[in-house]
Design an enzyme around this catalytic site. Structure first.
Site, PDB file in Angstrom:
ATOM      1  N   SER A   1       5.155   6.260   2.173  1.00 50.20           N
ATOM      2  CA  SER A   1       5.587   5.460   2.191  1.00 50.20           C
ATOM      3  C   SER A   1       4.974   3.952   1.875  1.00 50.20           C
ATOM      4  CB  SER A   1       5.370   4.812   3.851  1.00 50.20           C
ATOM      5  OG  SER A   1       5.722   5.655   4.806  1.00 50.20           O
TER       6      SER A   1
ATOM      7  N   HIS B   1       0.625   5.569   1.062  1.00 49.03           N
ATOM      8  CA  HIS B   1       0.677   6.212   2.298  1.00 49.03           C
ATOM      9  C   HIS B   1       1.628   7.383   2.145  1.00 49.03           C
ATOM     10  CE1 HIS B   1      -2.401   6.822   5.554  1.00 49.03           C
ATOM     11  NE2 HIS B   1      -0.950   7.949   5.661  1.00 49.03           N
TER      12      HIS B   1
ATOM     13  N   ASN C   1       0.751  -0.987   0.111  1.00 49.42           N
ATOM     14  CA  ASN C   1      -0.066  -0.088   0.045  1.00 49.42           C
ATOM     15  C   ASN C   1       0.928   1.342   0.048  1.00 49.42           C
ATOM     16  OD1 ASN C   1      -2.541   1.349   0.074  1.00 49.42           O
ATOM     17  ND2 ASN C   1      -2.499   1.747   2.353  1.00 49.42           N
TER      18      ASN C   1
ATOM     19  N   ASP D   1      -2.975   0.694   7.830  1.00 50.28           N
ATOM     20  CA  ASP D   1      -1.585   1.918   7.745  1.00 50.28           C
ATOM     21  C   ASP D   1      -1.043   0.964   8.405  1.00 50.28           C
ATOM     22  OD1 ASP D   1      -2.567   2.530   5.721  1.00 50.28           O
ATOM     23  OD2 ASP D   1      -3.426   4.763   7.006  1.00 50.28           O
TER      24      ASP D   1
END
Length: 195
Positions: free
Chosen positions: A135, A108, A106, A144
């Site tokens: 990130s 972020h 993912n 997260d």
């Protein structure tokens, strides 16, 4: 060649950058499909690049788990070696995460673990931070909270608005994502060693 499926909810600027990277014959990954949880604007990038897309509309399912089961089925159908969440604004049900252990990342817009959640850029500004970041993390069952694959600091400049800061972060996010996918595809980054 690493088979990548990208999941989005919005405009897909990171998706577009990854699709452009995949046009390079030397890039060791290919986006094989793009999925969304709604009729997202970013699906146009898939169409432009001739990549198949699918929508698993969240509202069409009675439960989050049922939505997750259909999403998992779609990801398996495309033979995803890596799933990239790029602006997907939903927390995945645990069953989806467990179906792709150490094969899901993912992006972020913060230097995690600082400012997790959906309003990371706004939260950094509200906190009066002088720097934030971008990130790429391994997806786990939290919000997260997964292990960091790669990240970079982004300074917050005087007078920054949420929009201006987010645009600068997105530039870094795109670079990190393209590098992370390359590293995963070549074996330089071993996600299973991070989890």
């Amino acid at each position: 060649m690493l088979r990548v499926v990208v999941l989005i909810s919005g405009g897909g600027s990171n998706l577009r950058a990854l699709l452009e990277a995949c046009e390079d014959a030397d890039y060791p990954a290919r986006v094989v499909a793009v999925g969304a949880d709604r009729d997202a604007d970013g699906l146009a990038h898939a169409e432009h690049h001739g990549i198949p897309s699918f929508v698993v509309p969240y509202q069409a399912f009675a439960t989050r788990e049922e939505w997750g089961e259909e999403l998992t089925a779609q990801l398996r159908q495309w033979g995803a070696g890596l799933v990239v969440l790029s602006g997907l604004m939903r927390v995945l049900p645990p069953g989806v995460v467990r179906a792709f252990p150490a094969r899901m990342i993912n992006t972020h817009p913060a230097y995690l673990p600082e400012f997790p959640g959906a309003h990371a850029v706004r939260d950094a500004l509200t906190a009066g931070a002088t720097q934030t970041g971008a990130s790429v993390i391994v997806v786990d069952e939290g919000v997260d909270t997964g292990p960091v694959v790669v990240q970079r600091r982004v300074p917050i400049e005087p007078g920054d608005t949420e929009v201006h800061l987010h645009e600068r972060i997105k530039t870094v996010e795109r670079e990190l994502l393209i590098g992370a996918v390359r590293g995963i595809a070549t074996g330089e980054i071993a996600l299973e060693e991070l989890t």
